[in-house]
Design a protein around this motif. Structure first.
Motif, mmCIF file in Angstrom:
data_model
loop_
_atom_site.group_PDB
_atom_site.id
_atom_site.type_symbol
_atom_site.label_atom_id
_atom_site.label_comp_id
_atom_site.label_asym_id
_atom_site.label_seq_id
_atom_site.Cartn_x
_atom_site.Cartn_y
_atom_site.Cartn_z
ATOM 1 N N GLU A 37 -11.714 -11.366 0.522
ATOM 2 C CA GLU A 37 -11.875 -10.031 1.078
ATOM 3 C C GLU A 37 -10.571 -9.631 1.745
ATOM 4 O OE1 GLU A 37 -15.165 -9.570 3.787
ATOM 5 O OE2 GLU A 37 -14.322 -7.733 4.614
ATOM 6 N N GLY A 38 -10.185 -8.375 1.551
ATOM 7 C CA GLY A 38 -8.974 -7.888 2.205
ATOM 8 C C GLY A 38 -8.553 -6.548 1.657
ATOM 9 N N ARG A 39 -7.372 -6.125 2.065
ATOM 10 C CA ARG A 39 -6.828 -4.828 1.650
ATOM 11 C C ARG A 39 -6.081 -4.996 0.328
ATOM 12 N NH1 ARG A 39 -5.692 0.042 4.345
ATOM 13 N NH2 ARG A 39 -4.018 1.193 3.341
ATOM 14 N N LEU A 40 -6.422 -4.160 -0.640
ATOM 15 C CA LEU A 40 -5.854 -4.215 -1.980
ATOM 16 C C LEU A 40 -4.602 -3.346 -2.076
ATOM 17 C CD1 LEU A 40 -6.153 -5.089 -4.972
ATOM 18 C CD2 LEU A 40 -7.580 -3.056 -5.295
ATOM 19 N N SER A 41 -3.555 -3.926 -2.646
ATOM 20 C CA SER A 41 -2.323 -3.182 -2.932
ATOM 21 C C SER A 41 -2.034 -3.309 -4.414
ATOM 22 C CB SER A 41 -1.145 -3.752 -2.153
ATOM 23 O OG SER A 41 -1.339 -3.608 -0.781
ATOM 24 N N ILE A 42 -1.801 -2.179 -5.068
ATOM 25 C CA ILE A 42 -1.499 -2.179 -6.499
ATOM 26 C C ILE A 42 -0.148 -1.513 -6.711
ATOM 27 C CG2 ILE A 42 -2.230 -1.453 -8.791
ATOM 28 C CD1 ILE A 42 -5.097 -1.276 -7.682
ATOM 29 N N LEU A 43 0.753 -2.221 -7.380
ATOM 30 C CA LEU A 43 2.048 -1.660 -7.754
ATOM 31 C C LEU A 43 1.961 -1.224 -9.202
ATOM 32 C CD1 LEU A 43 4.366 -4.357 -6.166
ATOM 33 C CD2 LEU A 43 3.766 -2.124 -5.226
ATOM 34 N N THR A 44 2.280 0.015 -9.457
ATOM 35 C CA THR A 44 2.208 0.520 -10.825
ATOM 36 C C THR A 44 3.545 0.324 -11.526
ATOM 37 O OG1 THR A 44 2.754 2.728 -10.057
ATOM 38 C CG2 THR A 44 0.423 2.194 -10.277
ATOM 39 N N GLY A 45 3.515 0.460 -12.831
ATOM 40 C CA GLY A 45 4.712 0.240 -13.635
ATOM 41 C C GLY A 45 4.663 -1.152 -14.220
ATOM 42 N N GLY A 46 5.374 -1.366 -15.270
ATOM 43 C CA GLY A 46 5.331 -2.669 -15.922
ATOM 44 C C GLY A 46 3.918 -2.974 -16.374
ATOM 45 N N ARG A 47 3.467 -4.144 -16.085
ATOM 46 C CA ARG A 47 2.110 -4.551 -16.453
ATOM 47 C C ARG A 47 1.134 -4.335 -15.322
ATOM 48 N NH1 ARG A 47 2.377 -6.386 -21.358
ATOM 49 N NH2 ARG A 47 4.269 -7.381 -22.047
ATOM 50 N N GLY A 48 1.628 -3.861 -14.183
ATOM 51 C CA GLY A 48 0.771 -3.674 -13.016
ATOM 52 C C GLY A 48 0.692 -4.968 -12.232
ATOM 53 N N ALA A 49 0.798 -4.862 -10.947
ATOM 54 C CA ALA A 49 0.717 -6.037 -10.093
ATOM 55 C C ALA A 49 -0.207 -5.709 -8.940
ATOM 56 C CB ALA A 49 2.103 -6.416 -9.572
ATOM 57 N N GLY A 50 -1.021 -6.662 -8.576
ATOM 58 C CA GLY A 50 -1.934 -6.451 -7.468
ATOM 59 C C GLY A 50 -1.881 -7.608 -6.499
ATOM 60 N N SER A 51 -2.142 -7.283 -5.246
ATOM 61 C CA SER A 51 -2.247 -8.328 -4.232
ATOM 62 C C SER A 51 -3.310 -7.911 -3.228
ATOM 63 C CB SER A 51 -0.909 -8.572 -3.539
ATOM 64 O OG SER A 51 -0.510 -7.428 -2.833
ATOM 65 N N LYS A 73 -5.662 5.072 -8.162
ATOM 66 C CA LYS A 73 -5.996 5.937 -7.023
ATOM 67 C C LYS A 73 -7.367 5.604 -6.433
ATOM 68 C CE LYS A 73 -3.225 9.824 -8.603
ATOM 69 N NZ LYS A 73 -3.247 11.192 -9.103
ATOM 70 N N ASP A 74 -8.274 5.106 -7.250
ATOM 71 C CA ASP A 74 -9.615 4.774 -6.777
ATOM 72 C C ASP A 74 -9.677 3.443 -6.036
ATOM 73 O OD1 ASP A 74 -10.582 7.101 -7.942
ATOM 74 O OD2 ASP A 74 -11.213 6.095 -9.783
ATOM 75 N N TRP A 75 -8.624 2.626 -6.141
ATOM 76 C CA TRP A 75 -8.666 1.273 -5.583
ATOM 77 C C TRP A 75 -7.559 0.963 -4.581
ATOM 78 C CZ3 TRP A 75 -12.862 -1.576 -6.261
ATOM 79 C CH2 TRP A 75 -13.700 -1.277 -7.336
#
Length: 123
Positions: A37-51, A73-75
């Motif tokens: 559980e935590g705060r989601l960060s998504i970097l767009t571009g490339g293949r997409g990266a999330g943490s 935008k929804d996440w």
């Protein structure tokens, strides 16, 4: 003696694939099922990266499903609960991305493991 060493190295690396090409296929080993559980960060571009950054401040790299990456935008920025498993990934110099099960994941990130997200929900 040299033949035995070569044979051992070949056997240990069967199924390994390391490269910095777009088709890199570095696979890790699944080692446990978990819920984060935590705060989601998504970097767009490339293949997409999330943490995901937990309440304790620990960062977890994520292998997100396509449904999340196609609706950033929804996440992005929301507190979420993710179900899945941590998969160890090797440190391969020069790799641009690697494959975890059926997902391509950007190289780099904040840890030595990637959490493969099977389910995600907003909290």
């Amino acid at each position: 003696m040299q033949f035995k060493s070569l044979l051992i190295i070949t056997v240990l690396c069967t199924g390994c694939s390391f490269s910095n090409s777009p088709q890199s296929n570095v696979r890790g080993q699944a080692n446990n099922a978990d819920i984060l559980e935590g705060r989601l960060s998504i970097l767009t571009g490339g293949r997409g990266a999330g943490s995901l950054t937990g309440k304790d401040g620990k960062c977890h790299d994520l292998a997100l499903p396509a449904s999340v990456l196609s609706n950033v935008k929804d996440w992005d920025g929301y507190t979420v609960i993710v179900h899945g498993e941590s998969i160890a990934r090797p440190s391969v110099d020069g790799a641009l991305h690697y494959k975890i099960l059926d997902r391509q994941v950007e190289a780099g990130g904040c840890g030595d493991e990637t959490f493969y997200v099977r389910e995600i929900e907003k909290k």
